[in-house]
Design an enzyme around this catalytic site. Structure first.
Site, short mmCIF file in Angstrom:
data_model
loop_
_atom_site.label_atom_id
_atom_site.label_comp_id
_atom_site.label_asym_id
_atom_site.label_seq_id
_atom_site.Cartn_x
_atom_site.Cartn_y
_atom_site.Cartn_z
N GLY A 196 0.82 -1.20 0.00
CA GLY A 196 0.00 0.00 0.00
C GLY A 196 0.86 1.26 0.00
CB SER A 197 0.08 4.67 1.18
OG SER A 197 -1.06 4.84 0.37
CB VAL A 198 4.42 1.40 3.34
CG1 VAL A 198 5.89 1.28 3.69
CG2 VAL A 198 3.58 1.42 4.61
#
Length: 593
Positions: free
Chosen positions: A307-309
Site C-alpha cells: 500500500g502507501s508505504v
C-alpha cells in the site's frame, strides 16, 4: 498305517516350518533389524538397554538460543538436586543433606518413597541451590544423590516463528547427516526458522545423563553404582547468541495478543546495526499441526501488498531525479486515476502535504512522469531502498558457502508484466503499492533503518555469535553492508526523513504525536481484492523509526487481510513505542545506580 505315516510327515514339516520361521524372526531381531525394526524404525538395542536401566537426562545435547544479553530463550541450566529411587532401600545420611538444603529429612524421604525412576527434588518448584551448597552435597559422596546443573526448557514459546520448530524425523536425519550414523533415531532436528538454519551447529553429539542398571524388581543390578555418561567433546552443546532483546520480544508478543491481531505481526530493528530486536508473526504456531494449517509460516519474511508505504519509493525517485516541484500543487479530491473520488477529499496539496496525508493522485501523476523518462525507475529505487532482493545476513561460514540466517526469506516484486509500464492505470496502482507490488515486512523495516542511517544499506542479522559451551567464541557474524552500487544519496535520505516526520506532525500519523519518543513514519492501506460483509479487506501498515533526533529503532506493524476500521495496527505501534521508552528508562536507571 499309511495315513498315520503321512500325518506324522505333515506334522514334522509343519513343525520345521514353524521353527524355521521362529529362527528367521530371531535372526531378524538379533542381527538384521536391530536398529530399524518395523516401519517405525525402532532401535531394539536402545529399547533393550532402556528396559534394564533407569536414567535421568541432564542435558539433551542440542544447542540452545540466548538473547543479546545472554538470557535464555529456549533452554536454561539450573542447579538441581537429583535423587535415585534405591535410596529408600538403603541407609544413607539424609540428615546431612537436610541440613545443607534446609528441608526436613522426612520431606526428602517422602519424595522418593513412591519413586520408581530418578527424580529432581522439588521439580515443580526447584531448589535455589548455591554453588556452595552444590559443592557440599557432592562432597558427601552419597550414592544416588547428586547436585548438578540440569538443562530445562524455558516455559514459554518465545519468538517461535523466528527461532523455529524442532521435530523427530529419522528419514530427514539420515538425508541431512549421512556421516553421523551414531545419532539416535529420536534425535530432534530443526525444521523451520533459525533452528533449521543453524541445525548443523545445534545437532547433539549425544545426551549427558546419570543412569544405573536395574533387575526385574527395579532394584540395582550391579549394586548402587550410578554412572555419568556424556559426549566426549567438552565444547558442546553450543549456544546461538541472537540479536533479540528478550524484554522487547515479550512486550511485542504481549501487545499483538492483547490487541487481537489475527494475521500479521511486527518487526523491530536496531537502526545502527539492522539487528532484529523483536519479531512476531501471527497467528501463533499450532504445535499439533504446524504445517497443515500454515501456522508455521513466518509472515514477516513473506511478501505482501505494501500500500502507501511504497510511496516512500516513489518519493525517493522524485527527489533524486530532481523533479521540479516548486510551486506545484495537486488536486487531491481526485483518485489515483485522476477521476472524481467522493470518499477521500483532501483538497489541493503540494508534494510534502501529499506525502503526509497520503494523496494517491499526486504519486500516480509523478510516477507516470518518472516512467515516461525512465521505464525502470521504480525498480531502481526499490532496489536502492533494499526492497527487492533478500536483506537477511548471508555469507560464507566455514565450509558452508553463502550461508543464510533466514533460509525462507522471500524476494520482493514490483512489476508482474513489463508491458504494464506503458499502461497508465497499472502505473498508478504500482506507484501506491498495489497491483503486483509485494514486499516483506522485514525489508520495509530495513528500508526505514536505511533512511534513518542516511542511506547506508545493511544486511539484517538475527544471530551475532555461535558460542562453545564454555562461553568462548566458535564463530561471529559481522555487520555487513548490502553489497551493490545502488544506494540513495545522503541528501535524498535527509529529505525522506523530513517527509516521514511530516506524516506524524500533520498527516495520517498524528496519533503518535503524544508519544515520549518522536516518531517518523508512513502509513499504508492496501486493498487485497477480498471482501467480508460488503467491506473491503486490506493490509494495514505503519512503518517508521524513532526517536527522530537520534534514531535508534525501526519498527513495522502490519495487519493482514483485515477490515480497515477494525485494524489494531496503530494501537500496537503506539503501545510498542511507549513500552520501549519505559524499558529504556528502566535500563538507564539501572546503569546510573
Amino acid at each position: 498305517m499309511r495315513k498315520i505315516k503321512n500325518r506324522m510327515i505333515f506334522i514334522l514339516i509343519l513343525i520345521t516350518l514353524i521353527l524355521t520361521g521362529l529362527v528367521g524372526r530371531l535372526v531378524q531381531l538379533q542381527l538384521v533389524s536391530t536398529e530399524s525394526f518395523t516401519s517405525e524404525d525402532i532401535n531394539l538395542i536402545e529399547a533393550s538397554v532402556s528396559q534394564r536401566s533407569q536414567e535421568i537426562v541432564i542435558d539433551q545435547g542440542r544447542g540452545r538460543f540466548i538473547d543479546r544479553h545472554s538470557e535464555a530463550l529456549t533452554h536454561e541450566y539450573y542447579p538441581s538436586l537429583v535423587l535415585f529411587p534405591f535410596l529408600k532401600n538403603i541407609d544413607w545420611p539424609v540428615e546431612q543433606l537436610s541440613q545443607i538444603i534446609g528441608v526436613p529429612s522426612s520431606k526428602i524421604m517422602a519424595s522418593i518413597i513412591e519413586a520408581k525412576e530418578p527424580l529432581v527434588y522439588g521439580e515443580e518448584k526447584p531448589l535455589e541451590l548455591t554453588e556452595g551448597q552444590m559443592t557440599r552435597i557432592n562432597d558427601l559422596q552419597i550414592p544416588g544423590v547428586f547436585a548438578i546443573y540440569r538443562q530445562y526448557a524455558v516455559d514459554d514459546n518465545i519468538a517461535e516463528h523466528l527461532l523455529g520448530i524442532v521435530r523427530e524425523n529419522h528419514e530427514l536425519l539420515q538425508k541431512r547427516y549421512p556421516d553421523k550414523p551414531y545419532l539416535s533415531s529420536r534425535t530432534k532436528l530443526g525444521v523451520t526458522g533459525l533452528q533449521a538454519a543453524f541445525d548443523e551447529f545445534l545437532i547433539p553429539e549425544g545426551e549427558a545423563k546419570l543412569l544405573y542398571h536395574v533387575a526385574g524388581d527395579g532394584n540395582p543390578l550391579f549394586g548402587i553404582d550410578v554412572k555419568y555418561t556424556a559426549p566426549a567433546n567438552p565444547y558442546y552443546p553450543v549456544s546461538i547468541k541472537t540479536t533479540l532483546d528478550r524484554e522487547m520480544q515479550e512486550l511485542a508478543e504481549q501487545l499483538v495478543q492483547q490487541h487481537g491481531l489475527i494475521k500479521g505481526g511486527l518487526v523491530l530493528l536496531d537502526i545502527e546495526t539492522s539487528d532484529i530486536l523483536a519479531m512476531v508473526s501471527a497467528p501463533t504456531i499450532n504445535q499439533s499441526n504446524p504445517f497443515g494449517d500454515g501456522s508455521a509460516q513466518n509472515l514477516m519474511l513473506q511478501p505482501h501488498f505494501p500500500g502507501s508505504v511504497f510511496k516512500t519509493v516513489t518519493a525517493a525517485a522524485v527527489i533524486e531525479k530532481n523533479i521540479d516541484l516548486k510551486g506545484r500543487t495537486f488536486n487531491c479530491d481526485l483518485d489515483l486515476y485522476g477521476e472524481a473520488n467522493p470518499i477521500y477529499k483532501l483538497g489541493v496539496l503540494d508534494f510534502r502535504e501529499s506525502f503526509a496525508k497520503s494523496c494517491n493522485y499526486t504519486f500516480s501523476t509523478l510516477a507516470e512522469e518518472l516512467i515516461t523518462d525512465d521505464s525502470d525507475v521504480i525498480e531502481e529505487y526499490s532496489a536502492k531502498l533494499g526492497l527487492i532482493d533478500p536483506v537477511g545476513w548471508h555469507g560464507d561460514v566455514f565450509r558452508l558457502q553463502d550461508f543464510k540466517q533466514f533460509a525462507t526469506e522471500y524476494e520482493g516484486a514490483i512489476w508482474g508484466d513489463e508491458k504494464d509500464k506503458s499502461v497508465p492505470r497499472a502505473i498508478a496502482q504500482i506507484s501506491v503499492g498495489q497491483k503486483d507490488v509485494r514486499i516483506t515486512p522485514l525489508a520495509i523495516a530495513n528500508m526505514m533503518a536505511t533512511i534513518a542511517r542516511g542511506g547506508e544499506k545493511k544486511q539484517v542479522r538475527a544471530v551475532t555469535d555461535v558460542l562453545y559451551k564454555n562461553g568462548t567464541n566458535l564463530f561471529s557474524f559481522p555487520e555487513q553492508k548490502i553489497k551493490d552500487d545502488q544506494q540513495i544519496s545522503p541528501y535524498t535520505a535527509m529529505q525522506l526523513q523530513e517527509l516521514l516526520r511530516e506524516v506524524v506532525k500533520s498527516g495520517t500519523g498524528t496519533k503518535f504525536q503524544s508519544l515520549p519518543y518522536e516518531v517518523a513514519g508512513k502509513s499504508g492501506t492496501a486493498e487485497i481484492g477480498k471482501m467480508v460483509n460488503k467491506e473491503h479487506l486490506v493490509n494495514k501498515w505503519f512503518a517508521g523509526y524513532f526517536p527522530v533526533e537520534t534514531p535508534k529503532y525501526a519498527l513495522v506493524v502490519v495487519d493482514l487481510e483485515q477490515v480497515s476500521r477494525l485494524s489494531p495496527t496503530n494501537d500496537i505501534y503506539y503501545d510498542m513505542v511507549n513500552g520501549i521508552h519505559k524499558l529504556d528508562q528502566s535500563q538507564e536507571g539501572v546503569q546510573e545506580s
